[in-house]
Design a protein around this motif. Structure first.
Motif, mmCIF file in Angstrom:
data_model
loop_
_atom_site.group_PDB
_atom_site.id
_atom_site.type_symbol
_atom_site.label_atom_id
_atom_site.label_comp_id
_atom_site.label_asym_id
_atom_site.label_seq_id
_atom_site.Cartn_x
_atom_site.Cartn_y
_atom_site.Cartn_z
ATOM 1 N N ALA A 24 0.822 -1.311 -0.527
ATOM 2 C CA ALA A 24 0.003 0.078 -0.092
ATOM 3 C C ALA A 24 0.504 1.240 -0.325
ATOM 4 N N ARG A 25 1.915 0.995 0.692
ATOM 5 C CA ARG A 25 3.157 2.427 0.508
ATOM 6 C C ARG A 25 4.221 2.558 -0.210
ATOM 7 N N ASP A 26 5.156 1.051 0.342
ATOM 8 C CA ASP A 26 6.186 1.336 -0.468
ATOM 9 C C ASP A 26 6.481 -0.425 -0.443
ATOM 10 N N LYS A 27 7.731 -0.635 -1.304
ATOM 11 C CA LYS A 27 7.205 -2.030 -1.419
ATOM 12 C C LYS A 27 8.513 -2.864 -0.417
ATOM 13 N N HIS A 28 8.929 -1.616 0.240
ATOM 14 C CA HIS A 28 9.827 -1.964 1.554
ATOM 15 C C HIS A 28 9.095 -1.839 2.625
ATOM 16 N N ASP A 29 7.522 -1.694 2.603
ATOM 17 C CA ASP A 29 7.088 -1.928 3.732
ATOM 18 C C ASP A 29 5.837 -3.102 3.880
ATOM 19 N N ASP A 30 6.307 -3.695 4.263
ATOM 20 C CA ASP A 30 5.570 -5.789 3.809
ATOM 21 C C ASP A 30 3.940 -5.693 4.578
ATOM 22 N N ASP A 31 3.950 -4.764 6.141
ATOM 23 C CA ASP A 31 3.158 -4.781 6.562
ATOM 24 C C ASP A 31 1.778 -4.458 5.997
ATOM 25 N N HIS A 32 1.965 -2.746 5.839
ATOM 26 C CA HIS A 32 0.631 -2.486 5.545
ATOM 27 C C HIS A 32 0.590 -2.367 4.165
ATOM 28 N N LEU A 33 -0.558 -3.726 2.832
ATOM 29 C CA LEU A 33 -1.381 -4.058 2.222
ATOM 30 C C LEU A 33 -2.305 -3.820 1.379
ATOM 31 N N ALA A 34 -2.384 -3.788 -0.318
ATOM 32 C CA ALA A 34 -3.472 -3.223 -0.087
ATOM 33 C C ALA A 34 -4.289 -4.237 -1.130
ATOM 34 N N ALA A 35 -5.549 -4.816 -1.726
ATOM 35 C CA ALA A 35 -5.907 -6.131 -1.743
ATOM 36 C C ALA A 35 -6.966 -5.549 -2.546
ATOM 37 N N THR A 36 -7.525 -6.179 -4.128
ATOM 38 C CA THR A 36 -8.400 -5.859 -4.919
ATOM 39 C C THR A 36 -8.860 -7.072 -4.845
ATOM 40 N N VAL A 37 -10.347 -7.725 -4.921
ATOM 41 C CA VAL A 37 -10.746 -9.288 -4.561
ATOM 42 C C VAL A 37 -11.626 -8.710 -5.566
ATOM 43 N N VAL A 38 -11.912 -9.826 -6.268
ATOM 44 C CA VAL A 38 -13.148 -9.924 -7.098
ATOM 45 C C VAL A 38 -13.747 -11.228 -6.816
ATOM 46 N N SER A 39 -15.234 -11.585 -6.051
ATOM 47 C CA SER A 39 -15.711 -12.627 -6.909
ATOM 48 C C SER A 39 -16.985 -12.702 -6.919
ATOM 49 N N THR A 64 -0.942 -11.473 12.458
ATOM 50 C CA THR A 64 -0.155 -11.742 12.621
ATOM 51 C C THR A 64 1.426 -11.329 12.071
ATOM 52 N N ASP A 65 0.679 -11.209 10.570
ATOM 53 C CA ASP A 65 1.700 -11.118 9.731
ATOM 54 C C ASP A 65 0.833 -9.644 8.697
ATOM 55 N N ILE A 66 -0.435 -9.264 8.806
ATOM 56 C CA ILE A 66 -1.155 -7.957 8.346
ATOM 57 C C ILE A 66 -1.223 -7.258 9.097
ATOM 58 N N HIS A 67 -0.203 -6.088 9.061
ATOM 59 C CA HIS A 67 -0.365 -5.010 10.241
ATOM 60 C C HIS A 67 -2.149 -4.127 10.164
ATOM 61 N N ALA A 68 -1.922 -3.744 8.411
ATOM 62 C CA ALA A 68 -3.187 -2.997 7.639
ATOM 63 C C ALA A 68 -2.915 -3.644 6.209
ATOM 64 N N LEU A 69 -4.458 -3.636 6.368
ATOM 65 C CA LEU A 69 -5.082 -4.233 4.521
ATOM 66 C C LEU A 69 -5.690 -3.431 3.956
ATOM 67 N N GLU A 70 -5.834 -2.696 2.773
ATOM 68 C CA GLU A 70 -6.764 -1.582 1.992
ATOM 69 C C GLU A 70 -7.623 -2.200 1.179
ATOM 70 N N LEU A 71 -8.523 -3.006 1.248
ATOM 71 C CA LEU A 71 -10.043 -3.349 0.285
ATOM 72 C C LEU A 71 -10.475 -2.857 -0.276
ATOM 73 N N SER A 72 -10.475 -3.234 -1.644
ATOM 74 C CA SER A 72 -11.712 -3.216 -2.445
ATOM 75 C C SER A 72 -12.032 -4.387 -2.573
ATOM 76 N N THR A 73 -13.670 -4.372 -2.854
ATOM 77 C CA THR A 73 -13.194 -5.510 -3.217
ATOM 78 C C THR A 73 -14.689 -5.184 -4.308
#
Length: 82
Positions: A24-39, A64-73
């Motif tokens: 979500a922020r920078d490729k080195h920021d491993d625990d702030h992620l963004a996900a687009t999920v289509v289902s 445990t592994d993901i601090h933050a997840l920006e979601l688009s569903t």
């Protein structure tokens, strides 16, 4: 946790899901992620339930592994219209 592993978890748990996970922020920021999920599983679900379904698919990794997840569903039709 590798981004492709996160995508695989989501895609395994949600019906016919297509997940794309990025930093979500920078490729080195491993625990702030963004996900687009289509289902198609999201059909008729309010947005909060869609996001909860993704969190449920990730299980304990959300604490445990993901601090933050920006979601688009999206449902497939919503994604095609976007």
């Amino acid at each position: 946790m590798d981004l492709s592993d996160i995508e695989a978890l989501i895609e395994t748990e949600l019906e016919d899901a297509d997940a794309t996970v990025t930093h979500a922020r920078d490729k080195h920021d491993d625990d702030h992620l963004a996900a687009t999920v289509v289902s198609p599983e999201f059909e008729g679900m309010p947005l909060v339930q869609q996001h909860q379904a993704v969190y449920d698919a990730l299980g304990d990794h959300m604490t445990t592994d993901i601090h933050a997840l920006e979601l688009s569903t999206y449902t497939p039709d919503e994604y095609d219209d976007a």
